[in-house]
Write a protein that holds these residues in place. Structure first.
Motif, PDB file in Angstrom:
ATOM      1  N   ALA A   8      29.048 -23.663   7.821  1.00  0.00           N
ATOM      2  CA  ALA A   8      28.525 -24.803   8.578  1.00  0.00           C
ATOM      3  C   ALA A   8      27.150 -25.194   8.032  1.00  0.00           C
ATOM      4  O   ALA A   8      26.888 -25.039   6.847  1.00  0.00           O
ATOM      5  N   THR A   9      26.282 -25.664   8.909  1.00  0.00           N
ATOM      6  CA  THR A   9      24.988 -26.182   8.461  1.00  0.00           C
ATOM      7  C   THR A   9      23.983 -25.084   8.159  1.00  0.00           C
ATOM      8  O   THR A   9      22.965 -25.340   7.540  1.00  0.00           O
ATOM      9  N   GLY A  10      24.251 -23.881   8.637  1.00  0.00           N
ATOM     10  CA  GLY A  10      23.305 -22.784   8.447  1.00  0.00           C
ATOM     11  C   GLY A  10      22.443 -22.536   9.666  1.00  0.00           C
ATOM     12  O   GLY A  10      21.772 -21.525   9.769  1.00  0.00           O
ATOM     13  N   SER A  11      22.460 -23.450  10.609  1.00  0.00           N
ATOM     14  CA  SER A  11      21.690 -23.304  11.838  1.00  0.00           C
ATOM     15  C   SER A  11      22.656 -23.099  13.000  1.00  0.00           C
ATOM     16  O   SER A  11      23.354 -24.031  13.397  1.00  0.00           O
ATOM     17  N   TRP A  12      22.700 -21.887  13.546  1.00  0.00           N
ATOM     18  CA  TRP A  12      23.605 -21.646  14.670  1.00  0.00           C
ATOM     19  C   TRP A  12      23.227 -22.481  15.876  1.00  0.00           C
ATOM     20  O   TRP A  12      24.073 -22.876  16.654  1.00  0.00           O
ATOM     21  N   ARG A  13      21.942 -22.775  16.033  1.00  0.00           N
ATOM     22  CA  ARG A  13      21.518 -23.617  17.159  1.00  0.00           C
ATOM     23  C   ARG A  13      22.121 -25.008  17.045  1.00  0.00           C
ATOM     24  O   ARG A  13      22.605 -25.564  18.019  1.00  0.00           O
ATOM     25  N   ALA A  14      22.103 -25.572  15.842  1.00  0.00           N
ATOM     26  CA  ALA A  14      22.671 -26.907  15.638  1.00  0.00           C
ATOM     27  C   ALA A  14      24.197 -26.859  15.667  1.00  0.00           C
ATOM     28  O   ALA A  14      24.840 -27.709  16.293  1.00  0.00           O
ATOM     29  N   ASP A  15      24.785 -25.870  14.998  1.00  0.00           N
ATOM     30  CA  ASP A  15      26.239 -25.796  14.914  1.00  0.00           C
ATOM     31  C   ASP A  15      26.897 -25.562  16.260  1.00  0.00           C
ATOM     32  O   ASP A  15      27.973 -26.087  16.538  1.00  0.00           O
ATOM     33  N   LEU A  16      26.287 -24.770  17.112  1.00  0.00           N
ATOM     34  CA  LEU A  16      26.860 -24.474  18.416  1.00  0.00           C
ATOM     35  C   LEU A  16      26.325 -25.386  19.521  1.00  0.00           C
ATOM     36  O   LEU A  16      26.752 -25.290  20.659  1.00  0.00           O
ATOM     37  N   ALA A  87      25.710 -15.158  31.987  1.00  0.00           N
ATOM     38  CA  ALA A  87      27.052 -15.746  31.974  1.00  0.00           C
ATOM     39  C   ALA A  87      27.044 -17.223  31.585  1.00  0.00           C
ATOM     40  O   ALA A  87      27.853 -17.628  30.735  1.00  0.00           O
ATOM     41  N   PRO A  88      26.174 -18.058  32.162  1.00  0.00           N
ATOM     42  CA  PRO A  88      26.187 -19.465  31.737  1.00  0.00           C
ATOM     43  C   PRO A  88      25.908 -19.643  30.238  1.00  0.00           C
ATOM     44  O   PRO A  88      26.573 -20.446  29.579  1.00  0.00           O
ATOM     45  N   MET A  89      24.961 -18.888  29.705  1.00  0.00           N
ATOM     46  CA  MET A  89      24.665 -19.024  28.269  1.00  0.00           C
ATOM     47  C   MET A  89      25.855 -18.568  27.424  1.00  0.00           C
ATOM     48  O   MET A  89      26.294 -19.276  26.524  1.00  0.00           O
ATOM     49  N   PHE A  90      26.369 -17.381  27.713  1.00  0.00           N
ATOM     50  CA  PHE A  90      27.483 -16.840  26.948  1.00  0.00           C
ATOM     51  C   PHE A  90      28.719 -17.721  27.061  1.00  0.00           C
ATOM     52  O   PHE A  90      29.345 -18.068  26.052  1.00  0.00           O
ATOM     53  N   GLU A  91      29.095 -18.090  28.272  1.00  0.00           N
ATOM     54  CA  GLU A  91      30.313 -18.868  28.477  1.00  0.00           C
ATOM     55  C   GLU A  91      30.200 -20.273  27.905  1.00  0.00           C
ATOM     56  O   GLU A  91      31.175 -20.799  27.363  1.00  0.00           O
ATOM     57  N   GLU A  92      29.039 -20.885  28.000  1.00  0.00           N
ATOM     58  CA  GLU A  92      28.881 -22.221  27.401  1.00  0.00           C
ATOM     59  C   GLU A  92      28.945 -22.143  25.873  1.00  0.00           C
ATOM     60  O   GLU A  92      29.561 -22.984  25.234  1.00  0.00           O
ATOM     61  N   LEU A  93      28.298 -21.145  25.293  1.00  0.00           N
ATOM     62  CA  LEU A  93      28.387 -20.977  23.840  1.00  0.00           C
ATOM     63  C   LEU A  93      29.831 -20.748  23.410  1.00  0.00           C
ATOM     64  O   LEU A  93      30.295 -21.313  22.419  1.00  0.00           O
ATOM     65  N   LEU A  94      30.562 -19.925  24.153  1.00  0.00           N
ATOM     66  CA  LEU A  94      31.936 -19.594  23.795  1.00  0.00           C
ATOM     67  C   LEU A  94      32.888 -20.771  24.010  1.00  0.00           C
ATOM     68  O   LEU A  94      33.601 -21.172  23.086  1.00  0.00           O
ATOM     69  N   GLY A  97      30.622 -24.507  23.116  1.00  0.00           N
ATOM     70  CA  GLY A  97      30.014 -24.467  21.785  1.00  0.00           C
ATOM     71  C   GLY A  97      30.996 -24.155  20.684  1.00  0.00           C
ATOM     72  O   GLY A  97      31.005 -24.813  19.654  1.00  0.00           O
ATOM     73  N   ILE A  98      31.841 -23.156  20.871  1.00  0.00           N
ATOM     74  CA  ILE A  98      32.770 -22.755  19.814  1.00  0.00           C
ATOM     75  C   ILE A  98      34.153 -23.366  20.026  1.00  0.00           C
ATOM     76  O   ILE A  98      34.667 -24.077  19.161  1.00  0.00           O
ATOM     77  N   LEU A  99      34.781 -23.077  21.178  1.00  0.00           N
ATOM     78  CA  LEU A  99      36.164 -23.497  21.388  1.00  0.00           C
ATOM     79  C   LEU A  99      36.313 -25.016  21.421  1.00  0.00           C
ATOM     80  O   LEU A  99      37.148 -25.578  20.708  1.00  0.00           O
ATOM     81  N   GLN A 100      35.516 -25.681  22.238  1.00  0.00           N
ATOM     82  CA  GLN A 100      35.656 -27.134  22.345  1.00  0.00           C
ATOM     83  C   GLN A 100      35.352 -27.816  21.010  1.00  0.00           C
ATOM     84  O   GLN A 100      36.060 -28.727  20.604  1.00  0.00           O
TER      85      GLN A 100
END
Length: 181
Positions: A8-16, A87-94, A97-100
């Motif tokens: 991806a772009t190299g930035s997990w903050r941007a990618d997720l 939980a909100p951070m983890f679940e939103e990232l998962l 951020g990732i699945l959607q």
């Protein structure tokens, strides 16, 4: 992080989408209010249809004596931190951020939103709840759909959906705490 650097772009903050803006506060609160409306509407329909529901609130499940391994006050503090922050951070990232994002790259928006919402509901499945899972999964899938729409509306940023998710969990924590005390 390694996947973001490699493919991806190299930035997990941007990618997720782990970025925040001033508008996330407004959209997060708005999303929370809309989510509460969705919860109310789905709950009314489920009750009218006779579908059983249960709660996944750990405070109401733990009981007055706390857990086997920790006293009540420690269980309450731990549950609060996990429910409102972790939980909100983890679940939103998962889920958003990732699945959607992954689904959105291969399928139309509606499919991506519905599939991630259903996955969010199924993530909360617990065999101990029996048939009560049915109503809980439908309600949580409805919330997942609202959170997915918020994320999409914000260009894939997760700040607003994290805030809305945290507010939902904060209310659940407060209700559980009131029932416990």
């Amino acid at each position: 992080v390694a996947v973001c650097r490699r493919w991806a772009t190299g930035s997990w903050r941007a990618d997720l989408g782990f970025r925040f803006s001033v508008g996330d506060l407004r959209d997060g609160v708005t999303g929370w209010v809309l989510g509460m409306g969705v919860i109310g509407l789905i709950t009314l329909v489920l009750r009218h249809a006779g579908v059983p529901t249960t709660s996944n609130n750990p405070l109401t499940a733990a009981g007055r004596n706390g857990t086997v391994t920790m006293p009540q006050w420690a269980a309450i503090v731990t549950a609060g931190l996990v429910m409102v922050v972790v939980a909100p951070m983890f679940e939103e990232l998962l889920f958003r951020g990732i699945l959607q994002r992954s689904l959105r790259s291969r399928f139309p928006l509606g499919v991506a939103l519905v599939v991630q919402a259903m996955a969010f509901g199924l993530f909360h499945f617990d065999p101990r709840r029996g048939m009560g899972n049915v109503g809980l999964l439908v309600v949580l899938s409805g919330i997942g759909l609202v959170l997915g729409i918020i994320t999409q509306r914000n260009g894939g940023r997760l700040g607003a959906s994290m805030l809305a998710h945290s507010l939902h969990n904060c209310l659940a924590f407060a209700v559980g705490l009131a029932a416990l005390l």
